[in-house]
Design a protein around this motif. Structure first.
Motif, PDB file in Angstrom:
ATOM      1  N   THR A 102       0.814  -0.852  -0.102  1.00 45.51           N
ATOM      2  CA  THR A 102      -0.198   0.289  -0.200  1.00 45.51           C
ATOM      3  C   THR A 102       0.908   0.802  -0.300  1.00 45.51           C
ATOM      4  O   THR A 102       0.674   2.650  -0.954  1.00 45.51           O
ATOM      5  CB  THR A 102      -0.846   0.045   1.175  1.00 45.51           C
TER       6      THR A 102
ATOM      7  N   ASP B 289       1.211   4.072  -3.165  1.00 48.00           N
ATOM      8  CA  ASP B 289       0.820   5.497  -2.485  1.00 48.00           C
ATOM      9  C   ASP B 289       1.958   6.856  -2.919  1.00 48.00           C
ATOM     10  O   ASP B 289       1.564   7.468  -2.882  1.00 48.00           O
ATOM     11  CB  ASP B 289       0.840   5.693  -1.178  1.00 48.00           C
TER      12      ASP B 289
ATOM     13  N   SER C  26       4.623   4.989   6.266  1.00 50.02           N
ATOM     14  CA  SER C  26       4.916   6.385   5.219  1.00 50.02           C
ATOM     15  C   SER C  26       6.401   6.336   4.880  1.00 50.02           C
ATOM     16  O   SER C  26       6.545   7.987   4.690  1.00 50.02           O
ATOM     17  CB  SER C  26       4.528   7.474   6.704  1.00 50.02           C
TER      18      SER C  26
ATOM     19  N   THR D 267       6.718   4.839   1.392  1.00 48.80           N
ATOM     20  CA  THR D 267       6.066   6.113   0.717  1.00 48.80           C
ATOM     21  C   THR D 267       7.157   7.258   0.392  1.00 48.80           C
ATOM     22  O   THR D 267       7.519   7.912  -0.392  1.00 48.80           O
ATOM     23  CB  THR D 267       4.521   6.622   1.268  1.00 48.80           C
TER      24      THR D 267
END
Lengths: 228, 181, 180
Positions: free
Chosen positions: A88, A92, A116, A119
Motif C-alpha cells: 500500500t 501511495d 509513510s 512512501t
C-alpha cells in the motif's frame, strides 16, 4: 464470454502454482499446520500481487529455531500484514506492484520503519530496482539505531542523486564508522546526508577521484552548446 | 562483527593482485604473530624465526599470482613458511641449542606466577628435543590451536598418523620435563 | 609401559577428546600434570612487530619486478568487500560476495551459522575455531542481496552477531542482518 472465463481460470492456476511452490519448499521442514497456514496466507498474498517468499522463509526459520507452532503462526500473520502495508505504501508513493520492492518494504517495516517512511522513499522517483536496494539499506540503518527521520533523509538524498547500488550499500558501514568515532546513529546519518546533499550540489569533495585529476587543458575544445 | 567490515584474505589478495600493493601489509599484520609462534617453536630461535617469517611473506608476495584460491591464502602461505623452516633446520642442525632455548624463553610472556624462567627454558629445550615432525604437530595443535583434521588437511596426512606422532611427542616431553614439573 | 609415558587416557585428555572429570580417580594426578604442561605451552606468545615494515620495505625494493603484472588487466577493484563474478558459474548477472563471519566464543564447543542463505539449517555451516583464544570463523560466498542470520552455539543457543545490525525475528529473538 471466453475472456470472462479466462480471468478466474488464470487466477485459479496462479493460486495452484503458488500452493504447489509453497508445499514443495516447506516439505519436511515445518509442521503440517504451519504448512497449511503458509499456503492459505501465500495464496491470498499471491492473488494480491504480494511476494510469498517472506512467508516461506519465516515459517522455515521458526521451525528451525524450535519455536512452538502457535508463535510461528502469529509471526506469519505479522509478516503478511507487513507485506500488505508495504505494498500500500509503495502504491501511495507511485510505484506499481513490484514483489521485490514489497519484500524489501516488509523488511524495512520489521526493522522499525513505517508505511509513510516507505512512501517517502518511493516518492524520490527512484526506479523499482534502486528503491528495493534503498528500502533494504534503510531497514539496515534502522536496525543500527538510526531514527526514521535521519534514516529516510539520508537514503532519500542518495536515491535522488541517482547513486548506484554499490554506494547505497556502503551507507550502513559508513554510519558504523562514524559511530565508532563517537557519533550517535542519528548524528552519523545526518552528517552523511549533509555531505551527500552538498556533493549533489557541488560535485565530489576534494580527495575523491584524486588519482585521476582533470587534465590542465581540455584535450579537445568544448562542444558547442546545443541549440534550444 | 560484520562479517563484511573486515576484508577477507581473498579480498586482500585480489586487491593486491589488482595493484593495491600496500594492502599486503594487512595480510602480514593479520598472520605475522600467529606464524611467529610457529616459526619460533620450529626453529628454536626468535631471530631465525623472524628472518623465516619475513622471507616467507616476501616469497608469498612474489608468487601471489600462483595462489589459486585467494580465500585460502593462509594455508598456502603456511606451506611456504613450513618449507622455509624445514630448510632452515636442515641447514643448521645445531639450532637446538641451549642458547636458542634461552632466547625463546626470554620472549615468552608468562602470566602464571608459579612459572619460572627455568621452566620455560626447559620447555623450549624439550620441544627442540622432539623430531621436526613431532614438534610441528605439537606446535600446530597446542600453539596454533588447530584441530587434528585441520592439521591433517594442511599437511596432507591422516588424523591417526598425526595422533601417533603427537602421542610420542607427549611422552618425550614428559620424559624431558620430569625434573621441571 | 615405562614410567615416563602418559597413560592413553591422559593422552586423550591432552588431545581434548575427554575432560579431567572423565578420568578414573587414579589417573587424575597424572592428568593434572599433563594439563599443567600444556597450559604452559599455550600461554607462551611471540610477537614480531618489525616484520610488517621489513616485509613492506623488501617489497618496495622489488617493486620494479612487479610492474608488468601490476599493469596487467586487473581483477575487479576492491572496496570494503570485493564483488566478483565467479568464472563460469553463476552467470554474470548474479554477483556474489565473500563474507567472513567471526564470533568470539571461548567457552563454545561448536559454533555454526544459520540463516536465510542455508534455510536456517543449524548443521549446514559450521564455524572453525581458529586459535586458542576462542575465535570462530567461517568464510562464505553469498549472492548479493540481503541475508538474515544468527550463530548457533553448542547446537542450542541462537546468538545474534554482536557486531552487525539486528532486527526482531518475530519470535522474541534477534536476527543479524547482512546487506550486500
Amino acid at each position: 464470454m471466453i475472456a470472462l472465463l479466462a480471468i478466474p481460470l488464470t487466477v485459479l492456476s496462479m493460486q495452484q502454482a503458488a500452493d504447489s511452490a509453497i508445499a514443495q519448499r516447506l516439505a519436511g521442514r515445518v509442521p503440517p499446520q504451519i504448512a497449511s497456514l503458509v499456503e492459505d496466507l501465500g495464496t491470498a498474498a499471491a492473488a494480491h500481487g504480494l511476494p510469498i517468499d517472506p512467508l516461506i522463509q519465516k515459517a522455515i526459520e521458526g521451525s528451525a529455531k524450535g519455536v512452538p507452532p502457535d508463535r510461528v503462526a502469529t509471526a506469519l500473520r505479522v509478516v503478511a500484514m507487513h507485506l500488505d502495508t508495504a505494498a500500500t505504501a509503495l502504491r501511495d508513493g507511485g510505484l506499481p506492484s513490484d514483489t521485490l520492492a514489497i519484500a524489501a518494504g516488509e523488511f524495512a517495516i520489521s526493522a522499525g520503519l513505517s508505511g509513510s517512511d516507505i512512501t517517502a522513499l518511493a516518492r524520490t522517483g527512484a526506479n523499482a530496482a534502486a528503491l528495493t536496494v534503498g528500502l533494504r539499506v534503510a531497514g539496515t540503518l534502522a536496525a543500527l539505531g538510526v531514527p526514521p527521520a535521519e534514516d529516510i533523509g539520508l537514503v532519500s538524498v542518495e536515491l535522488r542523486a541517482g547513486e548506484p547500488a554499490s554506494t547505497l550499500l556502503l551507507l550502513p558501514a559508513n554510519v558504523q564508522a562514524e559511530m565508532a568515532k563517537g557519533a550517535t546513529a542519528a548524528q552519523a546519518a545526518a552528517g552523511l546526508a549533509r555531505a551527500a546533499a552538498a556533493q549533489a550540489r557541488h560535485g565530489p569533495p576534494p580527495g575523491r577521484g584524486q588519482g585521476h585529476p582533470p587534465p590542465p587543458h581540455p584535450p579537445h575544445p568544448p562542444a558547442p552548446a546545443p541549440h534550444p | 562483527m560484520r562479517s563484511g567490515s573486515q576484508a577477507t584474505d581473498g579480498d586482500i589478495v585480489r586487491a593486491v593482485l589488482a595493484g593495491d600493493r600496500e594492502r599486503y601489509a594487512q595480510l602480514v599484520e593479520r598472520y605475522r604473530d600467529r606464524y611467529a609462534r610457529y616459526a619460533t617453536r620450529m626453529l628454536g630461535s626468535v631471530d631465525a624465526a623472524e628472518d623465516a617469517v619475513q622471507d616467507a611473506f616476501v616469497r608469498a608476495y612474489d608468487q601471489l599470482a600462483q595462489c589459486k584460491e585467494p580465500d585460502k591464502f593462509v594455508g598456502w602461505f603456511f606451506l611456504i613458511l613450513r618449507n622455509r623452516c624445514f630448510a632452515e633446520r636442515r641447514r643448521n642442525r645445531t639450532s637446538a641449542s641451549l642458547e636458542a632455548a634461552n632466547g625463546v624463553a626470554a620472549v615468552d610472556r608468562s602470566d602464571g606466577g608459579a612459572e619460572t624462567a627455568e621452566q620455560r627454558r626447559a620447555l623450549q629445550l624439550a620441544l627442540l628435543g622432539l623430531t621436526p615432525d613431532q614438534r610441528e604437530v605439537f606446535v600446530l595443535k597446542h600453539v596454533e590451536g588447530l584441530s587434528y583434521s585441520e592439521i591433517a588437511e594442511r599437511l596432507s596426512t591422516s588424523v591417526p598418523s598425526l595422533k601417533m606422532r603427537m602421542h610420542r611427542a607427549y611422552d618425550k616431553l614428559r620424559e624431558q620435563l620430569r625434573d621441571h614439573t | 609401559m615405562s614410567g615416563h609415558e602418559f597413560h592413553p587416557l591422559v593422552k586423550q585428555l591432552l588431545d581434548g577428546d575427554i575432560t579431567l572429570a572423565d578420568l578414573p580417580a587414579e589417573l587424575r594426578a597424572e592428568g593434572e600434570e599433563a594439563l599443567r604442561l600444556l597450559a604452559r605451552v599455550a600461554r607462551t606468545d611471540v610477537t614480531m612487530p618489525a616484520v610488517t615494515w621489513r616485509v613492506m620495505a623488501a617489497l618496495e625494493r622489488r617493486r620494479r619486478r612487479f610492474l608488468p603484472w601490476l599493469l596487467a588487466p586487473a581483477l575487479a577493484a576492491a572496496a570494503v568487500l570485493v564483488l566478483w563474478l565467479r568464472p563460469g558459474s553463476p552467470p554474470p548477472s548474479a554477483p556474489v560476495v565473500t563474507v567472513r563471519f567471526v564470533l568470539v566464543a571461548p567457552e563454545a564447543r561448536q559454533v555454526s551459522l544459520a540463516g536465510t542463505f542455508n534455510q536456517w539449517d543449524s548443521h549446514a555451516t559450521p564455524l572453525v575455531r581458529t586459535g586458542p583464544t576462542g575465535v570462530w570463523t567461517a568464510t562464505l560466498t553469498l549472492p548479493a542481496g540481503q541475508h538474515q542470520y544468527a550463530f548457533v552455539v553448542d547446537g542450542v543457543r541462537w546468538v545474534p552477531d554482536p557486531g552487525a545490525p539486528a532486527v526482531d525475528d518475530g519470535f522474541g529473538r534477534r536476527n543479524s542482518v547482512l546487506t550486500l
